[in-house]
Design an enzyme around this catalytic site. Sequence first.
Site, PDB file in Angstrom:
ATOM      1  N   ALA A 108     -20.416 -47.642 -28.552  1.00  0.00           N
ATOM      2  CA  ALA A 108     -21.612 -48.574 -27.757  1.00  0.00           C
ATOM      3  C   ALA A 108     -22.637 -47.756 -27.101  1.00  0.00           C
ATOM      4  O   ALA A 108     -22.393 -47.181 -26.741  1.00  0.00           O
ATOM      5  CB  ALA A 108     -20.930 -49.575 -27.049  1.00  0.00           C
ATOM      6  N   CYS A 109     -23.904 -48.744 -27.152  1.00  0.00           N
ATOM      7  CA  CYS A 109     -25.344 -48.285 -26.537  1.00  0.00           C
ATOM      8  C   CYS A 109     -26.159 -48.800 -26.171  1.00  0.00           C
ATOM      9  O   CYS A 109     -26.342 -50.165 -27.207  1.00  0.00           O
ATOM     10  CB  CYS A 109     -26.357 -47.168 -27.343  1.00  0.00           C
ATOM     11  SG  CYS A 109     -27.302 -46.272 -26.990  1.00  0.00           S
ATOM     12  N   VAL A 110     -26.138 -49.144 -25.154  1.00  0.00           N
ATOM     13  CA  VAL A 110     -26.814 -50.839 -24.121  1.00  0.00           C
ATOM     14  C   VAL A 110     -28.334 -49.783 -23.406  1.00  0.00           C
ATOM     15  O   VAL A 110     -27.959 -48.375 -22.983  1.00  0.00           O
ATOM     16  CB  VAL A 110     -26.292 -51.509 -24.020  1.00  0.00           C
ATOM     17  CG1 VAL A 110     -25.406 -52.256 -25.055  1.00  0.00           C
ATOM     18  CG2 VAL A 110     -25.455 -50.859 -22.972  1.00  0.00           C
TER      19      VAL A 110
END
Length: 130
Positions: A108-110
């Site tokens: 995940a990349c936020v």
Amino acid sequence: MSKQIIRTAQAPAPVGPYNQAIAVSGRMLFVAGQIALNPSTGEIVGGGDVKQQTLQVMANLEAILTAGGATWADVVKTSVFLADMNDFAAVNGVYAQYFDEATAPARACVEVSRLPKDVLVEIECIAVIP
């Protein structure tokens, strides 16, 4: 279920009430989010250079993985936190040096509003201990 605290001087000491990593039942390793802190000096590495910060983050993660009996190949999940999503390509370029695209972990990349010590990137991971 047994739980073992993982600590190494090769990565920065926690800056709060948490541990560098926890191994569960000798099979799963949960590594706390790492930022671009030099483990020897406690100083931020890379200033405003997200690539240099990411290299230090990866070095810190690798030290903890090693202390927990795992390698990059054992990582099954990562979470990447960016202060600015415009840095995605630069961070991804460094990240790709550690993971082969064919066998890379889930990720995940936020973008977040702020990271500890105002760094540009933080990464955490989960590994299966061989």
